[in-house]
Design a protein around this motif. Structure first.
Motif, PDB file in Angstrom:
ATOM      1  N   LYS A  31       0.841  -1.212   0.000  1.00 11.21           N
ATOM      2  CA  LYS A  31       0.000   0.000   0.000  1.00 11.21           C
ATOM      3  C   LYS A  31       0.867   1.250   0.000  1.00 11.21           C
ATOM      4  O   LYS A  31       0.581   2.216  -0.707  1.00 11.21           O
ATOM      5  CB  LYS A  31      -0.902   0.041   1.241  1.00 11.21           C
ATOM      6  CG  LYS A  31      -2.002  -0.971   1.223  1.00 11.21           C
ATOM      7  CD  LYS A  31      -3.184  -0.473   0.408  1.00 11.21           C
ATOM      8  CE  LYS A  31      -4.091  -1.602  -0.018  1.00 11.21           C
ATOM      9  NZ  LYS A  31      -4.090  -1.966  -1.392  1.00 11.21           N
ATOM     10  N   LYS A  32       1.908   1.216   0.816  1.00  7.62           N
ATOM     11  CA  LYS A  32       2.759   2.393   0.933  1.00  7.62           C
ATOM     12  C   LYS A  32       3.352   2.784  -0.421  1.00  7.62           C
ATOM     13  O   LYS A  32       3.568   3.954  -0.698  1.00  7.62           O
ATOM     14  CB  LYS A  32       3.884   2.108   1.938  1.00  7.62           C
ATOM     15  CG  LYS A  32       4.853   3.255   2.060  1.00  7.62           C
ATOM     16  CD  LYS A  32       5.826   3.071   3.194  1.00  7.62           C
ATOM     17  CE  LYS A  32       6.820   4.219   3.135  1.00  7.62           C
ATOM     18  NZ  LYS A  32       7.225   4.710   4.414  1.00  7.62           N
ATOM     19  N   HIS A  33       3.606   1.781  -1.247  1.00  7.52           N
ATOM     20  CA  HIS A  33       4.251   2.048  -2.530  1.00  7.52           C
ATOM     21  C   HIS A  33       3.293   1.975  -3.708  1.00  7.52           C
ATOM     22  O   HIS A  33       3.735   1.875  -4.853  1.00  7.52           O
ATOM     23  CB  HIS A  33       5.412   1.073  -2.728  1.00  7.52           C
ATOM     24  CG  HIS A  33       6.499   1.283  -1.729  1.00  7.52           C
ATOM     25  ND1 HIS A  33       6.592   0.569  -0.561  1.00  7.52           N
ATOM     26  CD2 HIS A  33       7.501   2.190  -1.678  1.00  7.52           C
ATOM     27  CE1 HIS A  33       7.618   1.000   0.148  1.00  7.52           C
ATOM     28  NE2 HIS A  33       8.182   1.984  -0.499  1.00  7.52           N
ATOM     29  N   GLY A  34       2.006   1.984  -3.410  1.00 10.13           N
ATOM     30  CA  GLY A  34       1.029   1.901  -4.502  1.00 10.13           C
ATOM     31  C   GLY A  34       1.201   0.610  -5.285  1.00 10.13           C
ATOM     32  O   GLY A  34       0.981   0.570  -6.497  1.00 10.13           O
ATOM     33  N   GLY A  35       1.617  -0.445  -4.585  1.00 11.14           N
ATOM     34  CA  GLY A  35       1.923  -1.707  -5.270  1.00 11.14           C
ATOM     35  C   GLY A  35       0.814  -2.741  -5.142  1.00 11.14           C
ATOM     36  O   GLY A  35      -0.342  -2.401  -4.901  1.00 11.14           O
ATOM     37  N   ARG A  36       1.211  -3.986  -5.289  1.00 13.54           N
ATOM     38  CA  ARG A  36       0.247  -5.091  -5.266  1.00 13.54           C
ATOM     39  C   ARG A  36       0.548  -6.029  -4.101  1.00 13.54           C
ATOM     40  O   ARG A  36       1.703  -6.303  -3.795  1.00 13.54           O
ATOM     41  CB  ARG A  36       0.328  -5.895  -6.563  1.00 13.54           C
ATOM     42  CG  ARG A  36      -0.348  -5.189  -7.731  1.00 13.54           C
ATOM     43  CD  ARG A  36       0.117  -5.742  -9.071  1.00 13.54           C
ATOM     44  NE  ARG A  36      -0.024  -7.188  -9.190  1.00 13.54           N
ATOM     45  CZ  ARG A  36      -1.176  -7.836  -9.401  1.00 13.54           C
ATOM     46  NH1 ARG A  36      -2.299  -7.164  -9.501  1.00 13.54           N
ATOM     47  NH2 ARG A  36      -1.202  -9.137  -9.506  1.00 13.54           N
ATOM     48  N   PHE A  37      -0.524  -6.507  -3.497  1.00 13.27           N
ATOM     49  CA  PHE A  37      -0.413  -7.448  -2.377  1.00 13.27           C
ATOM     50  C   PHE A  37      -1.131  -8.729  -2.799  1.00 13.27           C
ATOM     51  O   PHE A  37      -2.320  -8.705  -3.098  1.00 13.27           O
ATOM     52  CB  PHE A  37      -1.060  -6.827  -1.133  1.00 13.27           C
ATOM     53  CG  PHE A  37      -1.292  -7.788  -0.001  1.00 13.27           C
ATOM     54  CD1 PHE A  37      -0.226  -8.390   0.666  1.00 13.27           C
ATOM     55  CD2 PHE A  37      -2.582  -8.085   0.427  1.00 13.27           C
ATOM     56  CE1 PHE A  37      -0.453  -9.266   1.725  1.00 13.27           C
ATOM     57  CE2 PHE A  37      -2.815  -8.963   1.490  1.00 13.27           C
ATOM     58  CZ  PHE A  37      -1.735  -9.547   2.130  1.00 13.27           C
ATOM     59  N   LEU A  38      -0.395  -9.820  -2.852  1.00 13.22           N
ATOM     60  CA  LEU A  38      -0.985 -11.074  -3.335  1.00 13.22           C
ATOM     61  C   LEU A  38      -1.189 -12.065  -2.192  1.00 13.22           C
ATOM     62  O   LEU A  38      -0.417 -12.067  -1.232  1.00 13.22           O
ATOM     63  CB  LEU A  38      -0.075 -11.714  -4.382  1.00 13.22           C
ATOM     64  CG  LEU A  38       0.349 -10.824  -5.552  1.00 13.22           C
ATOM     65  CD1 LEU A  38       1.251 -11.595  -6.513  1.00 13.22           C
ATOM     66  CD2 LEU A  38      -0.872 -10.286  -6.294  1.00 13.22           C
ATOM     67  N   LEU A  39      -2.210 -12.860  -2.341  1.00 13.51           N
ATOM     68  CA  LEU A  39      -2.426 -13.966  -1.412  1.00 13.51           C
ATOM     69  C   LEU A  39      -2.037 -15.246  -2.142  1.00 13.51           C
ATOM     70  O   LEU A  39      -2.576 -15.551  -3.207  1.00 13.51           O
ATOM     71  CB  LEU A  39      -3.894 -14.026  -0.981  1.00 13.51           C
ATOM     72  CG  LEU A  39      -4.295 -15.250  -0.158  1.00 13.51           C
ATOM     73  CD1 LEU A  39      -3.513 -15.321   1.154  1.00 13.51           C
ATOM     74  CD2 LEU A  39      -5.800 -15.248   0.129  1.00 13.51           C
ATOM     75  N   ARG A  40      -1.068 -15.941  -1.582  1.00 16.91           N
ATOM     76  CA  ARG A  40      -0.655 -17.204  -2.196  1.00 16.91           C
ATOM     77  C   ARG A  40      -0.900 -18.320  -1.197  1.00 16.91           C
ATOM     78  O   ARG A  40      -0.341 -18.296  -0.099  1.00 16.91           O
ATOM     79  CB  ARG A  40       0.826 -17.148  -2.569  1.00 16.91           C
ATOM     80  CG  ARG A  40       1.254 -18.342  -3.405  1.00 16.91           C
ATOM     81  CD  ARG A  40       2.726 -18.296  -3.683  1.00 16.91           C
ATOM     82  NE  ARG A  40       3.474 -18.801  -2.539  1.00 16.91           N
ATOM     83  CZ  ARG A  40       4.762 -18.528  -2.316  1.00 16.91           C
ATOM     84  NH1 ARG A  40       5.422 -17.726  -3.117  1.00 16.91           N
ATOM     85  NH2 ARG A  40       5.382 -19.043  -1.268  1.00 16.91           N
ATOM     86  N   ILE A  41      -1.750 -19.218  -1.571  1.00 16.20           N
ATOM     87  CA  ILE A  41      -2.054 -20.334  -0.679  1.00 16.20           C
ATOM     88  C   ILE A  41      -1.019 -21.431  -0.927  1.00 16.20           C
ATOM     89  O   ILE A  41      -0.984 -22.040  -1.989  1.00 16.20           O
ATOM     90  CB  ILE A  41      -3.495 -20.859  -0.940  1.00 16.20           C
ATOM     91  CG1 ILE A  41      -4.532 -19.727  -0.793  1.00 16.20           C
ATOM     92  CG2 ILE A  41      -3.809 -22.042  -0.054  1.00 16.20           C
ATOM     93  CD1 ILE A  41      -4.732 -19.220   0.614  1.00 16.20           C
TER      94      ILE A  41
END
Ligand code: GLU
Length: 439
Positions: A31-41
């Motif tokens: 969020k801080k870098h305007g990036g992407r956060f993925l959920l990997r199971i």
């Protein structure tokens, strides 16, 4: 390059406060870098992974407000692992091993007995293959180059690869262990930052060589010191503290976030009702190497401070029927949890029981009935008018002036500011309560 982080839980159990913290930090960094956060199971372990756990992980992240920008499951990516595995095998970086667990354990004991590090000993290339055994597979570490990286939390890290065992990456039944699929996915998903617990530090050493062998640049790494319980040592209890527990205890997602964003850093834990300022100030450079102490009592205090900041709109759907903004604002400063609002709303709406008062206090309340009935402007500050008049008439002050009134009007000895409460109780109901209390 878009900053991309991932939270990679194995669905072999529910999330606990330790992995919630890891998820949060990955989310915040993205969020801080305007990036992407993925959920990997990470569900390569088919036996221990369950669909129910996958569902609860998703539900927990949603409840916390940690929405993810993409999701993947390792069990759906075996074809890719197979392809890379074949490449690494052809390049001599993956090799077959035939030892049984018992043989390996025996070698370990012998090495330890000789005072040597229990590092896996490779077999000569021409060693006979024991009959009837199916191989499992190891990744061949390059012994000639020291492994060095700059960890965003721990600073420079150095490993001598000769002191590491070649990691087993695949079992004899073809199933995958964590190490290689994770590195393959980090490359394929263009992960820029891997944020995880320091229990993974030595895995990182081996995985750095995997990135190299896969011909890909390695992500940056941040390994966080682990959490300890309030008693200062690693506690079993932390492992069982998850969203369900916090939810039942009336803890707000914002409180968990405010707490877990800052513990273990040099920044103070502060009651932020909104994550944005926490995201803005989030920085791995602020993290210390000492274990972070997680104290449930401190969380409860933080929670109350956050509840006191919520505006009506933020909680309206959780409040009892009929409770409006004025009601919420009157009651809010007195709450530990939002759910307690219902209790106080009940006090406002009534009926409330008549309190047990002394004869003297009952006589005082009888005086209060007339004083209350005389108040003309009930909308503005009836409490000020009532107590002002009674002070003059009776000479009472302080506790003697206020407490019997509070008891008569709310049937309780403590609670929200009476000045805010009395207009909500209303004239007719207040008079009725005073009459009941006067007996
Ligand atoms: N599934 C691994 C774990 O839960 C992921 C570790 C990692 O973030 O690479 O420990």
């Amino acid at each position: 390059m878009t900053v991309t982080t991932r939270f990679a839980p194995s669905p072999t159990g529910r999330l606990h406060v330790g992995n919630i913290r890891t998820a949060l930090h990955n989310w915040m960094w993205a969020k801080k870098h305007g990036g992407r956060f993925l959920l990997r199971i990470d569900d390569t372990d088919a036996e221990r992974s369950t669909e129910e756990n996958v569902e609860s992980i998703r539900a927990d992240l949603r409840w916390l407000g940690l929405e993810w920008d993409g999701e993947a499951r390792q069990s759906e990516r075996f074809a890719l692992y197979e392809e890379k595995f074949e490449q690494l095998k052809a390049a001599g970086r993956v090799y077959a091993c035939y030892e049984t667990p018992e043989e390996l354990e025996l070698r370990r004991k012998v090495l330890l007995g000789r005072g040597l590090p229990p590092v896996y000993e490779r077999q000569p290339a021409d060693a006979p293959i024991p009959e009837g055994r199916t191989p499992h597979w190891r990744f061949r570490l390059d012994h000639d180059t020291p492994i060095v990286w700059h960890d965003l939390i721990r600073g420079e890290q150095r490993f001598d690869p000769k002191l590491l065992s070649d990691p087993v990456i695949r079992r004899a039944d073809g199933s995958w262990l964590y190490m290689l699929p994770s590195a393959i996915d980090d490359v394929d998903m263009r992960i820029t930052h891997v944020v995880r617990g320091e229990d993974h530090v030595s895995n990182t050493a081996a995985q750095l060589q995997m990135f190299e062998a896969l011909g890909a640049p390695a992500p940056a790494f941040a390994h966080e010191a682990l959490l300890t319980g309030s008693e200062g040592k690693l506690s079993k209890r932390l492992g069982s503290l998850g969203v369900e527990h916090f939810r039942e205890a009336g803890i707000e997602p914002a409180a968990i976030i405010a707490k877990l964003a800052r513990i273990g850093t040099s920044d103070p834990v502060e009651p932020y009702a909104d994550a944005q300022p926490l995201i803005d100030s989030f920085d791995f450079a602020r993290f210390g190497r000492a274990p972070a102490r997680f104290d449930e009592a401190e969380l409860a205090t933080l929670n109350a401070k956050i509840v006191h900041q919520f505006d009506f709109a933020a909680v309206a759907d959780r409040l009892p029927d009929g409770m409006d903004a004025a009601g919420w604002e009157a009651i809010r400063p007195n709450l530990q949890h939002v759910a307690e609002a219902a209790d106080w709303w009940h006090v406002v709406r009534g009926p409330v029981a008549a309190p047990a008062l002394s004869d003297e206090d009952r006589a005082y309340i009888a005086t209060a009935i007339d004083a209350a009935a005389d108040i003309e402007d009930w909308a503005t500050n009836p409490w000020g008018a009532l107590t002002g008049a009674l002070k003059e008439q009776t000479g009472r002050k302080g506790k003697a002036l206020f407490l019997p009134l509070r008891q008569a009007l709310t049937a309780r000895e403590h609670g929200p500011d009476m000045a805010a409460l009395l207009p909500l109780i209303g004239r007719e109901q207040a008079l009725e309560r005073l009459r009941n209390a006067a007996g």
